[in-house]
Enzyme design. Structure first.
Site, mmCIF file in Angstrom:
data_model
loop_
_atom_site.group_PDB
_atom_site.id
_atom_site.type_symbol
_atom_site.label_atom_id
_atom_site.label_comp_id
_atom_site.label_asym_id
_atom_site.label_seq_id
_atom_site.Cartn_x
_atom_site.Cartn_y
_atom_site.Cartn_z
ATOM 1 N N TYR A 101 -117.393 83.296 37.295
ATOM 2 C CA TYR A 101 -118.819 83.627 37.680
ATOM 3 C C TYR A 101 -119.898 82.987 36.914
ATOM 4 C CZ TYR A 101 -122.520 86.585 39.539
ATOM 5 O OH TYR A 101 -123.838 87.111 40.056
ATOM 6 N N ASN A 119 -125.263 90.289 35.186
ATOM 7 C CA ASN A 119 -126.222 91.282 34.834
ATOM 8 C C ASN A 119 -125.345 92.486 35.170
ATOM 9 O OD1 ASN A 119 -125.769 92.277 37.657
ATOM 10 N ND2 ASN A 119 -127.635 91.148 38.509
ATOM 11 N N THR A 135 -127.610 89.398 25.601
ATOM 12 C CA THR A 135 -127.313 88.478 24.576
ATOM 13 C C THR A 135 -128.020 89.022 23.672
ATOM 14 O OG1 THR A 135 -127.424 86.186 24.016
ATOM 15 C CG2 THR A 135 -129.331 86.858 24.981
ATOM 16 N N GLN A 169 -133.091 83.221 21.562
ATOM 17 C CA GLN A 169 -132.216 84.161 22.302
ATOM 18 C C GLN A 169 -133.047 85.209 23.104
ATOM 19 O OE1 GLN A 169 -128.679 83.595 22.757
ATOM 20 N NE2 GLN A 169 -129.778 81.942 21.838
ATOM 21 N N HIS A 198 -133.885 84.608 26.887
ATOM 22 C CA HIS A 198 -132.689 84.765 27.807
ATOM 23 C C HIS A 198 -133.128 86.068 28.949
ATOM 24 C CE1 HIS A 198 -129.343 82.155 27.424
ATOM 25 N NE2 HIS A 198 -129.483 82.225 26.179
ATOM 26 N N GLU A 238 -122.769 89.083 18.809
ATOM 27 C CA GLU A 238 -122.516 87.904 19.664
ATOM 28 C C GLU A 238 -122.557 86.480 18.910
ATOM 29 O OE1 GLU A 238 -123.237 85.953 24.119
ATOM 30 O OE2 GLU A 238 -124.802 87.174 23.001
ATOM 31 N N HIS A 239 -123.874 86.377 18.283
ATOM 32 C CA HIS A 239 -124.194 85.186 17.452
ATOM 33 C C HIS A 239 -124.641 85.478 16.290
ATOM 34 C CE1 HIS A 239 -125.182 84.210 21.800
ATOM 35 N NE2 HIS A 239 -124.408 83.111 21.951
ATOM 36 N N ASP A 274 -124.909 76.811 22.674
ATOM 37 C CA ASP A 274 -124.901 77.179 23.742
ATOM 38 C C ASP A 274 -124.695 75.863 24.653
ATOM 39 O OD1 ASP A 274 -125.867 79.790 23.628
ATOM 40 O OD2 ASP A 274 -128.055 79.219 23.410
ATOM 41 N N GLU A 319 -84.061 109.363 22.408
ATOM 42 C CA GLU A 319 -85.106 109.619 23.258
ATOM 43 C C GLU A 319 -84.775 110.152 24.448
ATOM 44 O OE1 GLU A 319 -86.859 105.693 23.864
ATOM 45 O OE2 GLU A 319 -87.684 105.402 22.018
ATOM 46 N N HIS A 325 -80.210 104.604 29.710
ATOM 47 C CA HIS A 325 -80.450 103.444 29.083
ATOM 48 C C HIS A 325 -79.027 102.922 28.378
ATOM 49 C CE1 HIS A 325 -84.538 104.389 29.984
ATOM 50 N NE2 HIS A 325 -85.165 103.140 29.181
#
Length: 440
Positions: A129, A221, A244, A266, A269, A335-336, A369, A423, A428
């Site tokens: 996307y 978004n 961001t 930043q 954005h 993030e950064h 970036d 168990e 099993h």
């Protein structure tokens, strides 16, 4: 312009820092009731519903979901040569970095006759996307496609909103970047309905199949994020990306112009973007404020930037020392994260929580970036405390392949039975012991 938070008198606990530090407040749950009917409509009616929502939200109805190959070729042919050269450089650097992320299969000999192999298999089909809102992001095409291709994903579709300005096609720069990377499938649909169409697939207006994907990656978004949350499980997702954010840890020796321009970059954005300065120098904080007062007015998107910088998600945090600043940025988990201090490399080596770290005065976030070679699809909202950015690994699945001989199974059968009994799962154990029964 930046609200100040003074933490010099005491060092808050990690819990206090989480509530004290500025952070964008994005309530995905609040829009789920808007997004759910969109997702349901696309599940029931496929491309018809997606195109109806495209007309409603984007003001244009494409003739088809899939962009004709001729349009991709035309977009690449008409791309500004300087932009093409920059994209080619970005692609080459990203490929170099991501090539070193490839995994290799490993086989462990647990016992004689018993092996476990970890086999790395790429996701078969991925939807990438690329947003189309306040800005155009051909760089995001690069950041999504390169690691997917490097991982060996065989089927890729780039999904980006239709643009009324371009006759119902995605932005030409998006199409050109896809063509440059060899991606032949691009869908002119975005938003929650685009994510839903990627997940459910459908039939295009010309009767061609729009095959569903196994995973969707890439930022968007709040409505895109809500759709990813609703569809997680049917599809894999990389993350729920929020606005961001940048944090700059700086001391008195930092250049206030560098710090201010990086905070502005930043904030450009989105009005919800977060720009946070953490410093032990009041003098630097004052100088950065002075730079911001001049530079914000002079830049193109000044209103958007001023909104972001003056919002509750941005601010200047004053600390007593760089060590205290490290505790703050680790709690923030940006993030950064930029480190603009004395001995920046040593300080950066101590960082535990960040999507990406940019070391010293010559490593701005905007380099990452576009052309550092690193990936710019990174965790936001503090998720860097537990999550990583997009990488080759995002598109790979580790599968354990178990192979034991009869003797190797016999040697461990008693332990399997003991654990199965503990168990209260006797069948099993019987699945093992049955193999050694005398049935003659």
């Amino acid at each position: 312009m930046l609200t100040r938070i003074d933490l010099r008198s005491a060092v808050p606990t990690p819990a206090e820092l989480r509530t004290t530090l500025p952070r964008a407040q994005v309530d995905v749950d609040a829009v789920l009731h808007h997004v759910r009917p969109i997702v349901d409509a696309v599940r029931e009616r496929g491309a018809d519903a997606a195109l109806e929502y495209t007309e409603r939200f984007d003001g244009v109805r494409p003739a088809a979901v899939r962009v004709p190959a001729a349009e991709l070729d035309r977009a690449l042919a008409e791309l500004d040569p300087a932009v093409r050269a920059a994209l080619e450089e970005s692609i080459e650097r990203a490929r170099r970095v991501h090539a070193d992320q490839r995994r290799t299969d490993t086989t462990t000999r647990v016992v004689p006759g018993g092996t476990v192999t970890e086999k790395w298999v790429p996701v078969a089909r991925v939807g990438l996307y690329v947003p189309g809102g306040l800005a155009v992001y051909p760089s995001s095409v690069v950041m999504n496609v390169v690691p997917a291709q490097t991982a060996g994903v065989e089927s890729l579709v780039v999904c980006s909103p239709a643009q009324a300005e371009f006759g119902g096609l995605p932005h030409p720069a998006i199409m050109a970047a896809a063509a440059l990377l060899g991606v032949t499938e691009v869908w002119a649909v975005g938003g929650a309905h685009g994510v839903a169409l990627l997940a459910y697939g459908g039939t295009d207006t010309d009767g061609a199949a729009l095959d569903p994907v196994d995973m969707v990656t890439g930022p968007g978004n709040i409505y895109v994020t809500a759709a990813k949350r609703l569809l997680r499980g049917l599809i894999g997702i990389d993350s729920e990306a929020g606005p961001t954010e940048i944090a700059v840890l700086a001391d008195a020796g930092a250049d206030p112009a560098h710090v201010a321009t990086d905070l502005i970059s930043q904030a450009e954005h989105d009005p919800l973007a977060a720009s946070v300065l953490v410093t032990d120098s009041v003098e630097l904080a004052d100088a950065v404020d002075a730079e911001l007062a001049v530079r914000v007015k002079a830049t193109k998107h000044s209103e958007r930037i001023a909104t972001a910088l003056s919002g509750p998600q941005s601010g200047c945090v004053l600390v007593s020392s760089v060590d205290d600043g490290l505790r703050v940025v680790d709690a923030y988990a940006a993030e950064h994260l930029e480190i603009q201090t004395a001995d920046a490399a040593a300080v950066a080596a101590r960082v535990r929580n960040a999507g990406a770290v940019f070391v010293g005065p010559w490593s701005p976030v905007s380099l990452g970036d576009y052309c550092a070679g690193s990936n710019h699809v990174l965790p936001t909202g503090g998720c860097a405390r537990h999550s990583s950015g997009l990488s080759v690994q995002t598109f790979l699945r580790g599968i354990h392949v178990v192979e034991y001989t009869e003797d190797a199974l016999r040697a461990v059968a008693g332990h399997v039975v003991a654990l199965a009994t503990a168990e209260d799962l006797p069948a099993h154990g019987e699945a093992v012991t049955a193999r050694f029964e005398d049935r003659s």
